[in-house]
Motif scaffolding. Structure first.
Motif, short mmCIF file in Angstrom:
data_model
loop_
_atom_site.label_atom_id
_atom_site.label_comp_id
_atom_site.label_asym_id
_atom_site.label_seq_id
_atom_site.Cartn_x
_atom_site.Cartn_y
_atom_site.Cartn_z
N ASN A 1 0.84 -1.20 0.00
CA ASN A 1 0.00 0.00 0.00
C ASN A 1 0.88 1.25 0.00
N THR A 2 1.91 1.26 0.85
CA THR A 2 2.84 2.40 0.88
C THR A 2 3.65 2.47 -0.40
N VAL A 3 4.14 1.32 -0.89
CA VAL A 3 4.90 1.30 -2.13
C VAL A 3 4.07 1.92 -3.25
N SER A 4 2.79 1.58 -3.31
CA SER A 4 1.93 2.09 -4.39
C SER A 4 1.74 3.60 -4.32
N GLN A 5 1.93 4.18 -3.15
CA GLN A 5 1.82 5.65 -3.02
C GLN A 5 2.98 6.35 -3.73
N TYR A 6 4.06 5.61 -3.99
CA TYR A 6 5.23 6.17 -4.66
C TYR A 6 5.25 5.81 -6.14
N ILE A 7 4.08 5.52 -6.71
CA ILE A 7 4.00 5.13 -8.12
C ILE A 7 3.01 6.02 -8.84
N ASP A 8 3.38 6.40 -10.05
CA ASP A 8 2.49 7.16 -10.91
C ASP A 8 1.75 6.15 -11.80
N PHE A 9 0.48 5.91 -11.48
CA PHE A 9 -0.32 4.93 -12.21
C PHE A 9 -0.98 5.56 -13.42
N PRO A 10 -1.16 4.79 -14.48
CA PRO A 10 -0.74 3.41 -14.63
C PRO A 10 0.77 3.32 -14.79
N LEU A 11 1.34 2.31 -14.12
CA LEU A 11 2.77 2.06 -14.19
C LEU A 11 3.07 1.39 -15.53
N VAL A 12 4.10 1.87 -16.22
CA VAL A 12 4.49 1.30 -17.50
C VAL A 12 5.62 0.31 -17.26
N VAL A 13 5.47 -0.89 -17.84
CA VAL A 13 6.42 -1.98 -17.62
C VAL A 13 6.83 -2.55 -18.97
N LYS A 14 8.14 -2.62 -19.20
CA LYS A 14 8.64 -3.26 -20.42
C LYS A 14 8.65 -4.76 -20.16
N LYS A 15 8.03 -5.50 -21.05
CA LYS A 15 8.00 -6.96 -20.88
C LYS A 15 8.56 -7.62 -22.13
N GLY A 16 9.69 -8.25 -22.00
CA GLY A 16 10.28 -8.93 -23.13
C GLY A 16 11.03 -8.00 -24.05
N GLU A 17 11.27 -8.50 -25.26
CA GLU A 17 12.05 -7.76 -26.26
C GLU A 17 11.13 -6.99 -27.20
N GLY A 18 11.70 -5.99 -27.86
CA GLY A 18 10.96 -5.24 -28.86
C GLY A 18 10.43 -3.93 -28.33
N THR A 19 10.21 -3.03 -29.26
CA THR A 19 9.78 -1.69 -28.87
C THR A 19 8.32 -1.63 -28.45
#
Length: 149
Positions: free
Chosen positions: A47-65
């Motif tokens: 809950n505290t960790v999420s307060q330090y995040i600008d949602f939606p959080l962008v996550v790179k998954k795998g290879e490619g642009t």
């Protein structure tokens, strides 16, 4: 002529002092943020960790642009638990939680990547949003970890 050179020299000295103090202030500001963020992770206080995040959080998954995903606030806890359980890059036998737990203080390499309103530490990119540091992007997430998302 000597007075003019002295004045110019003094001005250069003052300007140099100001230019060097700003990065130190930025670094200390980010290090204070990092301490709070890292402590919340170690306590697994999502809950505290999420307060330090600008949602939606962008996550790179795998290879490619085009291989990115977004994580909404409601999905964050499940996502972050999975993320922390992943093997840590470059540290065989250690997961990301153990790596973050051991990174209470930033090292010199981390400090090199702290700018006025942007910082990168490992796979995390942070930015000041409305005057507060927030996690905005996570890099290098294996695709198979989030299959089906």
């Amino acid at each position: 002529m000597k007075k003019c050179l002295l004045v110019i020299g003094f001005c250069l000295f003052v300007m140099n002092s100001f230019s060097q103090s700003a990065p130190d202030t930025d670094t200390k500001d980010f290090e204070q943020f990092w301490s709070k963020w890292q402590t919340a992770i170690v306590k697994k206080d999502f809950n505290t960790v999420s307060q330090y995040i600008d949602f939606p959080l962008v996550v790179k998954k795998g290879e490619g642009t085009n291989s990115v995903m977004t994580v909404a606030r409601k999905d964050f806890t499940i996502f972050f638990k999975q993320f922390l359980d992943q093997p840590a890059p470059g540290t065989p036998g250690e997961n990301r939680f153990a790596t973050l737990k051991g990174k209470k203080l930033l090292d010199e390499e981390d400090r090199m990547w702290i700018e006025k309103e942007l910082a990168t530490v490992g796979d995390f990119e942070f930015q000041k949003v409305d005057g507060k540091w927030k996690l905005i992007y996570i890099y290098d997430i294996p695709t198979e970890t989030f299959a089906g998302k």
